[in-house]
Design a protein around this motif. Structure first.
Motif, PDB file in Angstrom:
ATOM      1  N   GLY A   1      -5.267   0.321   0.750  1.00  0.00           N
ATOM      2  CA  GLY A   1      -3.936   0.846   0.545  1.00  0.00           C
ATOM      3  C   GLY A   1      -2.824  -0.152   0.311  1.00  0.00           C
ATOM      4  N   ALA A   2      -3.129  -1.420   0.020  1.00  0.00           N
ATOM      5  CA  ALA A   2      -2.044  -2.403  -0.096  1.00  0.00           C
ATOM      6  C   ALA A   2      -2.109  -3.191  -1.394  1.00  0.00           C
ATOM      7  CB  ALA A   2      -2.066  -3.368   1.085  1.00  0.00           C
TER       8      ALA A   2
ATOM      9  N   ILE B   1      -0.601   0.476  -7.678  1.00  0.00           N
ATOM     10  CA  ILE B   1      -2.042   0.440  -7.956  1.00  0.00           C
ATOM     11  C   ILE B   1      -2.390  -0.721  -8.890  1.00  0.00           C
ATOM     12  CG2 ILE B   1      -2.090   1.946  -9.994  1.00  0.00           C
ATOM     13  CD1 ILE B   1      -4.484   2.112  -6.949  1.00  0.00           C
ATOM     14  N   SER B   2      -1.407  -1.196  -9.663  1.00  0.00           N
ATOM     15  CA  SER B   2      -1.663  -2.316 -10.585  1.00  0.00           C
ATOM     16  C   SER B   2      -2.116  -3.571  -9.850  1.00  0.00           C
ATOM     17  CB  SER B   2      -0.411  -2.621 -11.416  1.00  0.00           C
ATOM     18  OG  SER B   2       0.681  -2.978 -10.576  1.00  0.00           O
ATOM     19  N   ASP B   3      -1.749  -3.707  -8.571  1.00  0.00           N
ATOM     20  CA  ASP B   3      -2.166  -4.887  -7.815  1.00  0.00           C
ATOM     21  C   ASP B   3      -3.671  -4.914  -7.575  1.00  0.00           C
ATOM     22  OD1 ASP B   3       0.268  -6.108  -7.732  1.00  0.00           O
ATOM     23  OD2 ASP B   3       0.531  -6.012  -5.556  1.00  0.00           O
ATOM     24  N   LEU B   4      -4.292  -3.740  -7.509  1.00  0.00           N
ATOM     25  CA  LEU B   4      -5.748  -3.715  -7.337  1.00  0.00           C
ATOM     26  C   LEU B   4      -6.437  -4.187  -8.620  1.00  0.00           C
ATOM     27  CD1 LEU B   4      -6.549  -0.560  -5.182  1.00  0.00           C
ATOM     28  CD2 LEU B   4      -5.603  -2.789  -4.523  1.00  0.00           C
ATOM     29  N   TYR B   5      -5.902  -3.793  -9.768  1.00  0.00           N
ATOM     30  CA  TYR B   5      -6.446  -4.293 -11.032  1.00  0.00           C
ATOM     31  C   TYR B   5      -6.228  -5.799 -11.148  1.00  0.00           C
ATOM     32  CZ  TYR B   5      -6.599   0.657 -12.291  1.00  0.00           C
ATOM     33  OH  TYR B   5      -6.863   2.007 -12.306  1.00  0.00           O
TER      34      TYR B   5
ATOM     35  N   GLY C   1      -1.589  -3.301   6.111  1.00  0.00           N
ATOM     36  CA  GLY C   1      -2.629  -4.154   6.685  1.00  0.00           C
ATOM     37  C   GLY C   1      -3.725  -4.516   5.703  1.00  0.00           C
ATOM     38  N   GLY C   2      -3.875  -3.717   4.645  1.00  0.00           N
ATOM     39  CA  GLY C   2      -4.867  -4.031   3.623  1.00  0.00           C
ATOM     40  C   GLY C   2      -4.585  -5.360   2.944  1.00  0.00           C
ATOM     41  N   TYR C   3      -3.302  -5.722   2.861  1.00  0.00           N
ATOM     42  CA  TYR C   3      -2.942  -7.035   2.304  1.00  0.00           C
ATOM     43  C   TYR C   3      -3.599  -8.143   3.113  1.00  0.00           C
ATOM     44  CZ  TYR C   3      -0.302 -11.375   2.040  1.00  0.00           C
ATOM     45  OH  TYR C   3       0.030 -12.705   1.970  1.00  0.00           O
ATOM     46  N   TRP C   4      -3.524  -8.036   4.459  1.00  0.00           N
ATOM     47  CA  TRP C   4      -4.068  -9.098   5.305  1.00  0.00           C
ATOM     48  C   TRP C   4      -5.595  -9.141   5.218  1.00  0.00           C
ATOM     49  CZ3 TRP C   4      -0.962 -12.769   6.703  1.00  0.00           C
ATOM     50  CH2 TRP C   4       0.394 -12.502   6.816  1.00  0.00           C
ATOM     51  N   ALA C   5      -6.234  -7.994   4.982  1.00  0.00           N
ATOM     52  CA  ALA C   5      -7.688  -7.991   4.783  1.00  0.00           C
ATOM     53  C   ALA C   5      -8.044  -8.714   3.486  1.00  0.00           C
ATOM     54  CB  ALA C   5      -8.217  -6.554   4.771  1.00  0.00           C
TER      55      ALA C   5
END
Length: 375
Positions: A246-247, A327-331, A224-228
């Motif tokens: 978390g996404a 985690i690379s997606d957050l960077y 759901g973090g993706y949709w946020a």
């Protein structure tokens, strides 16, 4: 890692009983009985055995209600809901699991009148269908701001009570809703514009006189973090803040990450990779790994051209060792568009969890950030 064995899963269930998702609200003696009856991982057997325990508590709640013990009945209906919820976990992809989901909805709403503060079921017209959510408003606060929040592929709107309680104690109203593809959301997760269900909910919240619809934040947990993160980019002016808890937003949907995640890794997922595949394919409305791998890349915020766009204040938080979302997606998010706030939990897995430890510290970080943005 290989697929988990039945015995390993049973051991994990007993380890989680009464403490860890999705078994926080159940009694160990009930769990022990169900575990003895699980002779396989057959989905219908799973739903049937957990459903039996739900039926036991629902019958007890019915008796308590007949005796006028409304508060006791409400608590027992909620306990029945907890077992039905596990019965449909992670998703109602078989007839018995679907039966459990229907019973979970029913017993949750039977418990709702006794919740504090009262829980209101909202139906919002949407393209010939409806968006459904639950609203709770803290008592004694005039027109509080509101946090709209949702879970992931397996944690649906009825399962958000723990998060609600923390937010409500901090003077924030809560509107819980299902992410696309989950629960009662009218759009599949593969719909390229499914975030418009959240926009419809925001339209409704702005119309309420008892909350401040101009002070809205959102929080998505797990997938759901993706949709946020996406909503932060599509509703940058209406959101005071958004939490991607978390996404991922790009690599997480690519085959080089996703195929091993859904077949080999996902070590923290209760029943292993096959169960995670069951949940991920369900939200897309498909059955197979290949169909899931075909649809997933369309969700990428890079592919959709959103990642370089301005966005609302966005907190991205996750464990550095997450094997469900990289985690690379957050960077990647931090390198594009508006500045983001990142909190990386070293040594932690999905959602910032550390095995055997409480996740209260992460919940506190998220809650304080939301309150700061809204008040």
């Amino acid at each position: 890692m290989a697929e988990k064995t039945l015995e390993a899963i049973k051991a994990d269930i007993l380890h989680r009983a009464g403490r860890i998702n999705p078994f926080e609200g159940v009694k160990r003696e009930d769990v022990e009985q169900v575990v003895r009856n699980l002779t396989s991982l057959n989905a219908d057997l799973w739903g049937l055995e957990w459903g039996k325990v739900g039926e036991k508590y629902e019958a007890l709640a019915d008796e308590q209600e007949k005796l006028g013990k409304k508060k006791d009945a409400g608590e027992t209906y909620y306990r029945a809901y907890e077992y039905y919820r596990i019965g449909r976990y992670p998703v109602p992809s078989s007839p018995e699991k679907m039966n459990c989901y229907k019973e979970a909805l029913r017993t949750f709403l039977k418990a709702a009148p006794t919740m504090e503060p009262p829980l209101e079921r909202i139906e919002i017209p949407f393209e010939g269908k409806k968006v459904v959510g639950y609203l709770q408003i803290p008592k004694g606060i005039e027109r509080p701001p509101v946090v709209m929040h949702w879970g992931g592929v397996d944690g649906w709107k009825e399962d958000r009570r723990t998060n609600n309680d923390v937010l409500l104690k901090n003077g924030l109203a809560c509107f819980t809703i299902d992410m696309p593809g989950a629960g009662e959301n009218p759009c599949l997760g593969s719909d390229p514009r499914a975030e418009r269900t959240f926009s419809a909910a925001m339209d409704y919240l702005e119309s309420r006189a008892d909350i401040d619809g101009k002070r809205i934040a959102c929080m998505g947990g797990s997938f759901g973090g993706y949709w946020a993160a996406k909503l932060a980019h599509t509703e940058p002016k209406r959101l005071r803040g958004a939490v991607n808890w978390g996404a991922g937003v790009h690599r997480t949907f690519q085959e080089e990450w996703l195929r091993p995640a859904l077949t080999l890794t996902a070590s923290q997922y209760l029943m292993g990779p096959a169960s995670l595949l069951d949940a991920r394919s369900y939200i897309f409305g498909v059955k197979t790994l290949e169909d899931t791998l075909r649809l997933a890349p369309t969700l990428s915020l890079v592919t959709q051209g959103l990642i370089d766009q301005p966005c609302a204040p966005l907190l991205c938080i996750n464990g550095k060792e997450d094997d469900q979302h990289p985690i690379s997606d957050l960077y990647l998010l931090a390198e594009h568009g508006s500045p983001k706030e990142l909190r990386i939990m070293a040594g932690a897995g999905h959602m910032g969890r550390v095995k055997g430890q409480s996740n209260d510290g992460v919940i506190d970080i998220v809650t304080r950030w939301l309150k700061e943005k809204l008040t």
